[in-house]
Design a protein around this motif. Sequence first.
Motif, PDB file in Angstrom:
ATOM      1  N   GLN A   1       0.714  -1.234  -0.165  1.00 48.73           N
ATOM      2  CA  GLN A   1       0.107   0.191  -0.078  1.00 48.73           C
ATOM      3  C   GLN A   1       0.801   1.359  -0.135  1.00 48.73           C
ATOM      4  OE1 GLN A   1      -1.703  -0.260   4.339  1.00 48.73           O
ATOM      5  NE2 GLN A   1      -0.999   1.849   3.950  1.00 48.73           N
ATOM      6  N   GLY A   2       0.398   2.515  -0.448  1.00 48.73           N
ATOM      7  CA  GLY A   2       0.895   3.575  -0.117  1.00 48.73           C
ATOM      8  C   GLY A   2       0.024   4.589   0.901  1.00 48.73           C
TER       9      GLY A   2
ATOM     10  N   SER B   1       6.842   7.659  -0.192  1.00 50.65           N
ATOM     11  CA  SER B   1       6.294   8.669  -1.047  1.00 50.65           C
ATOM     12  C   SER B   1       7.514   8.879  -1.986  1.00 50.65           C
ATOM     13  CB  SER B   1       5.652   9.692  -0.318  1.00 50.65           C
ATOM     14  OG  SER B   1       5.208  10.803  -1.436  1.00 50.65           O
ATOM     15  N   VAL B   2       7.009   8.838  -3.329  1.00 53.46           N
ATOM     16  CA  VAL B   2       7.973   9.647  -4.255  1.00 53.46           C
ATOM     17  C   VAL B   2       8.204  10.925  -4.215  1.00 53.46           C
ATOM     18  CG1 VAL B   2       8.376   9.839  -6.684  1.00 53.46           C
ATOM     19  CG2 VAL B   2       7.483   7.782  -5.822  1.00 53.46           C
TER      20      VAL B   2
ATOM     21  N   ILE C   1       4.768   6.965   4.403  1.00 47.29           N
ATOM     22  CA  ILE C   1       5.708   6.503   5.542  1.00 47.29           C
ATOM     23  C   ILE C   1       6.131   5.058   5.041  1.00 47.29           C
ATOM     24  CG2 ILE C   1       6.127   5.935   8.034  1.00 47.29           C
ATOM     25  CD1 ILE C   1       3.915   8.082   8.351  1.00 47.29           C
ATOM     26  N   PRO C   2       7.237   4.983   4.730  1.00 50.02           N
ATOM     27  CA  PRO C   2       7.854   3.352   4.522  1.00 50.02           C
ATOM     28  C   PRO C   2       7.543   2.372   5.651  1.00 50.02           C
ATOM     29  CG  PRO C   2       9.481   4.953   4.492  1.00 50.02           C
ATOM     30  CD  PRO C   2       8.671   5.748   4.852  1.00 50.02           C
TER      31      PRO C   2
ATOM     32  N   LYS D   1       7.189  11.402   4.768  1.00 53.64           N
ATOM     33  CA  LYS D   1       6.679  12.006   5.845  1.00 53.64           C
ATOM     34  C   LYS D   1       7.654  11.121   6.849  1.00 53.64           C
ATOM     35  CE  LYS D   1       2.422  13.767   4.387  1.00 53.64           C
ATOM     36  NZ  LYS D   1       0.826  13.629   4.783  1.00 53.64           N
ATOM     37  N   GLU D   2       7.687  11.788   8.061  1.00 50.24           N
ATOM     38  CA  GLU D   2       8.406  11.288   9.094  1.00 50.24           C
ATOM     39  C   GLU D   2       9.873  10.986   9.038  1.00 50.24           C
ATOM     40  OE1 GLU D   2       6.314   8.191  11.421  1.00 50.24           O
ATOM     41  OE2 GLU D   2       4.602   9.417  11.512  1.00 50.24           O
ATOM     42  N   GLY D   3      10.553  11.903   8.311  1.00 49.13           N
ATOM     43  CA  GLY D   3      11.965  11.985   8.113  1.00 49.13           C
ATOM     44  C   GLY D   3      12.392  10.916   7.024  1.00 49.13           C
ATOM     45  N   SER D   4      11.372  10.277   6.346  1.00 53.88           N
ATOM     46  CA  SER D   4      11.873   9.299   5.348  1.00 53.88           C
ATOM     47  C   SER D   4      12.377  10.073   4.058  1.00 53.88           C
ATOM     48  CB  SER D   4      10.550   8.432   5.040  1.00 53.88           C
ATOM     49  OG  SER D   4       9.529   8.908   4.690  1.00 53.88           O
ATOM     50  N   ALA D   5      12.779   9.197   3.099  1.00 54.95           N
ATOM     51  CA  ALA D   5      13.626   9.726   2.192  1.00 54.95           C
ATOM     52  C   ALA D   5      12.242   9.635   0.954  1.00 54.95           C
ATOM     53  CB  ALA D   5      14.598   9.071   1.611  1.00 54.95           C
ATOM     54  N   HIS D   6      12.638  10.520  -0.299  1.00 57.34           N
ATOM     55  CA  HIS D   6      11.921  10.226  -1.416  1.00 57.34           C
ATOM     56  C   HIS D   6      12.303   8.960  -1.949  1.00 57.34           C
ATOM     57  CE1 HIS D   6      10.901  14.542  -1.753  1.00 57.34           C
ATOM     58  NE2 HIS D   6      12.054  14.742  -1.060  1.00 57.34           N
TER      59      HIS D   6
END
Length: 173
Positions: free
Chosen positions: A124-125, A145-146, A129-130, A150-155
Amino acid sequence: MKLMIASDLHGSEYYTKLLLDAYRRSGAERLILLGDLLYHGPRNDLPRDYAPKKVIELLNGISDEILCVRGNCDTEVDQMVLDFPIMADYAVIFLDGRLFYLTHGHRYGADNFPNVKPGDGIIQGHTHIPMYEERGGVLCINPGSVSIPKEGSAHQCMLYSDGSFETLILEQA
């Protein structure tokens, strides 16, 4: 089979180009998109280089390689300009004998299972947040997310190959 899995482009020409460049380099045979392709929605800020018409052109250029499910920001109007189906709420695929339920995540997902059982998976997307974890015997995956992490994750997005999933960073946030 090698697959690239991505979600939440939200109309960003810049990040869609990064995604498609990574897709071409990866050697993946298909690009699975988990929705929210063209618009950002009222809860998100505009992503970098917000240009939905450019994203349409980029995605239509590889329309025969895309498998897509509908996100909460995708509408019938979007389907009118995209050359691949986007209106399915979910899709089911089998990878190495395991059923994977593909969905955006705003209705069904890791916190609200659809008709899955232990041993199955949900990809899911929606949350941006990974995630890669098992819940009740169900493998729950979110590529992040490309364009609006959110929450400090990367593109980022994910690659599936040879029975395993790998995170692919497009750009640090």
